[in-house]
Motif scaffolding. Structure first.
Motif, PDB file in Angstrom:
ATOM      1  N   ALA A  11       8.730  68.499  26.851  1.00 10.18           N
ATOM      2  CA  ALA A  11       9.863  68.627  25.920  1.00 10.18           C
ATOM      3  C   ALA A  11       9.761  69.932  25.136  1.00 10.18           C
ATOM      4  N   LYS A  12       8.515  70.289  24.725  1.00 15.71           N
ATOM      5  CA  LYS A  12       8.307  71.546  24.008  1.00 15.71           C
ATOM      6  C   LYS A  12       8.647  72.748  24.887  1.00 15.71           C
ATOM      7  N   ASP A  13       8.190  72.696  26.159  1.00 17.03           N
ATOM      8  CA  ASP A  13       8.498  73.796  27.075  1.00 17.03           C
ATOM      9  C   ASP A  13      10.009  73.935  27.262  1.00 17.03           C
ATOM     10  N   ALA A  14      10.676  72.779  27.434  1.00 15.78           N
ATOM     11  CA  ALA A  14      12.127  72.819  27.617  1.00 15.78           C
ATOM     12  C   ALA A  14      12.800  73.429  26.384  1.00 15.78           C
ATOM     13  N   ALA A  15      12.273  73.097  25.200  1.00 15.63           N
ATOM     14  CA  ALA A  15      12.833  73.651  23.963  1.00 15.63           C
ATOM     15  C   ALA A  15      12.639  75.162  23.910  1.00 15.63           C
ATOM     16  N   HIS A  16      11.472  75.635  24.385  1.00 13.62           N
ATOM     17  CA  HIS A  16      11.249  77.090  24.424  1.00 13.62           C
ATOM     18  C   HIS A  16      12.248  77.766  25.341  1.00 13.62           C
ATOM     19  N   GLU A  17      12.490  77.138  26.503  1.00 20.57           N
ATOM     20  CA  GLU A  17      13.447  77.721  27.441  1.00 20.57           C
ATOM     21  C   GLU A  17      14.843  77.760  26.815  1.00 20.57           C
TER      22      GLU A  17
END
Ligand SMILES: [Zn+2]
Length: 104
Positions: A11-17
């Protein structure tokens, strides 16, 4: 390894993207706004030119005037006689080089 951890990390990675996407889209919108403002200014110039055509005066103080310079740019510009090979009188605008001839 608890299964939730992996999901929260993703979820954090998706938020960064999504953050990177948002920054890119903001830059694109900024550029589009700039281009729109430029086009708006061009449109205002073109509209002013259309209106100037109605106030074109072909002779000021005995000097023939260039219609292009007046309509397109709002300048009064004299046209000068130029050599002619026949009986037609030729003139050229010294500012924009518009040429025209007419039979005397
Ligand atoms: Zn001209």
């Amino acid at each position: 390894v608890p299964p939730f951890k992996k999901l929260f990390d993703q979820a954090k990675d998706a938020a960064h993207e999504a953050t990177r996407n948002a920054e890119r889209i903001k830059r694109e919108i900024f550029d589009l706004d700039k281009r729109k403002a430029e086009k708006q200014a061009e449109l205002e110039n073109a509209s002013a030119a259309i209106e100037r055509a109605d106030s074109f005066v072909p002779d000021i103080g005995g000097n023939l005037q260039c219609p292009n310079c007046w309509v397109l740019h709002g300048f009064h510009s004299d046209v000068q006689p130029i050599p002619s090979a026949n009986h037609v009188d030729w003139f050229r605008c010294k500012r924009c080089n518009y040429e025209f001839g007419f039979e005397p």
